[in-house]
Every structure is written in C-alpha cells, then in structure tokens.
Design a protein around this motif. Structure first.
Motif, PDB file in Angstrom:
ATOM      1  N   GLN A   3      14.063   0.939  -5.273  1.00  0.00           N
ATOM      2  CA  GLN A   3      14.778  -0.127  -4.968  1.00  0.00           C
ATOM      3  C   GLN A   3      16.268   0.154  -5.289  1.00  0.00           C
ATOM      4  O   GLN A   3      16.507   0.832  -6.284  1.00  0.00           O
ATOM      5  CB  GLN A   3      14.426  -1.632  -5.310  1.00  0.00           C
ATOM      6  CG  GLN A   3      13.237  -1.963  -4.497  1.00  0.00           C
ATOM      7  CD  GLN A   3      12.717  -3.427  -5.168  1.00  0.00           C
ATOM      8  OE1 GLN A   3      13.169  -3.775  -6.115  1.00  0.00           O
ATOM      9  NE2 GLN A   3      12.096  -3.978  -4.252  1.00  0.00           N
ATOM     10  N   TYR A  94      26.734   1.313   2.013  1.00  0.00           N
ATOM     11  CA  TYR A  94      25.391   1.397   1.488  1.00  0.00           C
ATOM     12  C   TYR A  94      25.122   2.554   0.380  1.00  0.00           C
ATOM     13  O   TYR A  94      25.870   3.510   0.580  1.00  0.00           O
ATOM     14  CB  TYR A  94      24.370   1.658   2.655  1.00  0.00           C
ATOM     15  CG  TYR A  94      24.731   0.472   3.699  1.00  0.00           C
ATOM     16  CD1 TYR A  94      25.573   0.510   4.542  1.00  0.00           C
ATOM     17  CD2 TYR A  94      23.721  -0.462   3.578  1.00  0.00           C
ATOM     18  CE1 TYR A  94      25.676  -0.167   5.549  1.00  0.00           C
ATOM     19  CE2 TYR A  94      23.832  -1.515   4.578  1.00  0.00           C
ATOM     20  CZ  TYR A  94      24.771  -1.285   5.592  1.00  0.00           C
ATOM     21  OH  TYR A  94      25.045  -2.372   6.553  1.00  0.00           O
ATOM     22  N   TRP A 114      17.115   2.863   0.989  1.00  0.00           N
ATOM     23  CA  TRP A 114      18.544   2.134   1.320  1.00  0.00           C
ATOM     24  C   TRP A 114      18.671   1.026   0.416  1.00  0.00           C
ATOM     25  O   TRP A 114      17.873   0.196   0.420  1.00  0.00           O
ATOM     26  CB  TRP A 114      18.762   2.212   2.838  1.00  0.00           C
ATOM     27  CG  TRP A 114      18.717   3.349   3.485  1.00  0.00           C
ATOM     28  CD1 TRP A 114      17.870   4.090   3.679  1.00  0.00           C
ATOM     29  CD2 TRP A 114      20.055   3.967   3.885  1.00  0.00           C
ATOM     30  NE1 TRP A 114      18.299   5.371   4.371  1.00  0.00           N
ATOM     31  CE2 TRP A 114      19.748   5.253   4.382  1.00  0.00           C
ATOM     32  CE3 TRP A 114      21.380   3.584   3.501  1.00  0.00           C
ATOM     33  CZ2 TRP A 114      20.600   6.187   4.953  1.00  0.00           C
ATOM     34  CZ3 TRP A 114      22.194   4.493   4.211  1.00  0.00           C
ATOM     35  CH2 TRP A 114      21.912   5.732   4.909  1.00  0.00           C
ATOM     36  N   GLN A 116      21.120  -3.098   0.575  1.00  0.00           N
ATOM     37  CA  GLN A 116      21.172  -3.696   1.547  1.00  0.00           C
ATOM     38  C   GLN A 116      22.799  -3.846   1.829  1.00  0.00           C
ATOM     39  O   GLN A 116      23.123  -4.154   2.972  1.00  0.00           O
ATOM     40  CB  GLN A 116      21.044  -5.010   1.194  1.00  0.00           C
ATOM     41  CG  GLN A 116      19.631  -5.327   0.902  1.00  0.00           C
ATOM     42  CD  GLN A 116      18.865  -5.361   2.024  1.00  0.00           C
ATOM     43  OE1 GLN A 116      18.995  -5.859   3.070  1.00  0.00           O
ATOM     44  NE2 GLN A 116      18.009  -4.565   1.870  1.00  0.00           N
TER      45      GLN A 116
END
Length: 124
Positions: A3, A94, A114, A116
């Motif tokens: 994440q 990003y 990726w 947010q």
C-alpha cells in the motif's frame, strides 16, 4: 498487498513550493517508487522515480532543476520536493511501486501498486 499513501498536496501560488510524501507499507529496498501526475483531460505522466537501493533518480524534462526526489528507507517513505511551481504543474499526483527503475523513461504500465493521489493546484 503493498500500500502507498500520498500526502502533502495543496494550493500554492506560481513560484511556490510543496513537498509530497509517499508512505509505503513495506521496505523500499526491492522497489522502484515513481511519482506520476494527471491533469484533467490529459494522460497520466511520469514525473520522477527512484529505486529503494540505487541512487540514480529519473526526472521528466519539464521538472528537471525544479523537483527533487528523495527517500527515507528507515521510514519506508519517498518524497518529492517541488520548487518553482508553475501553473502547468497542477494535477493529481500519484506515487506508485514497481520492480524496475529506468534511467530514461517512466512508463506507468511498469508500476503495479498505486496510491490514491494527492491534489496539487498552482494558482494565482
């Protein structure tokens, strides 16, 4: 699942500065971390990248001399210092993680994970 969480976006006047942060949920050592941006109606553009264990950053031509990418392996974080911001830098930014950093290009398709995104608005 790896994440990534971006922060640091905001509204700034032309010529101003912002520092974006990308916090990664795992060690940076095996990953290439890239910063991308996408303005409304435009394609996603690679801005800068750095590998977690190599010191050869990549910058797209339009940001060379203005943006600096850095990493903090102890805190699993990558930063994008943006100086001398211009109106055309306005976009959602990003961060993304992949496995290979290129010295000459930053293709979005090479990145698997990726965040947010964080909005950067340069406005007078």
């Amino acid at each position: 699942q790896l994440q990534l969480v971006e922060s640091g976006g905001g509204v700034v006047q032309p010529g101003g500065s912002l520092r974006l942060s990308c916090k990664v949920s795992t060690s940076l050592d095996m990953y290439c971390i890239g910063w991308f941006r996408q303005a409304p109606g435009k394609e996603r553009e690679g801005v800068s990248s750095i590998h977690g264990s190599q010191d050869t950053p990549y910058y797209t031509d339009s940001v060379k001399g203005r943006f600096t990418i850095s990493r903090d392996n102890a805190n699993n974080a990558v930063y994008l210092q943006m100086n001398a911001l211009e109106l055309q830098d306005t976009a959602t930014y990003y961060c993304a993680a992949g496995f290979v950093c290129s010295a000459s290009a930053l293709p979005a398709g090479a990145f698997t994970y990726w965040g947010q995104g964080t909005q950067v608005t340069v406005s007078s």
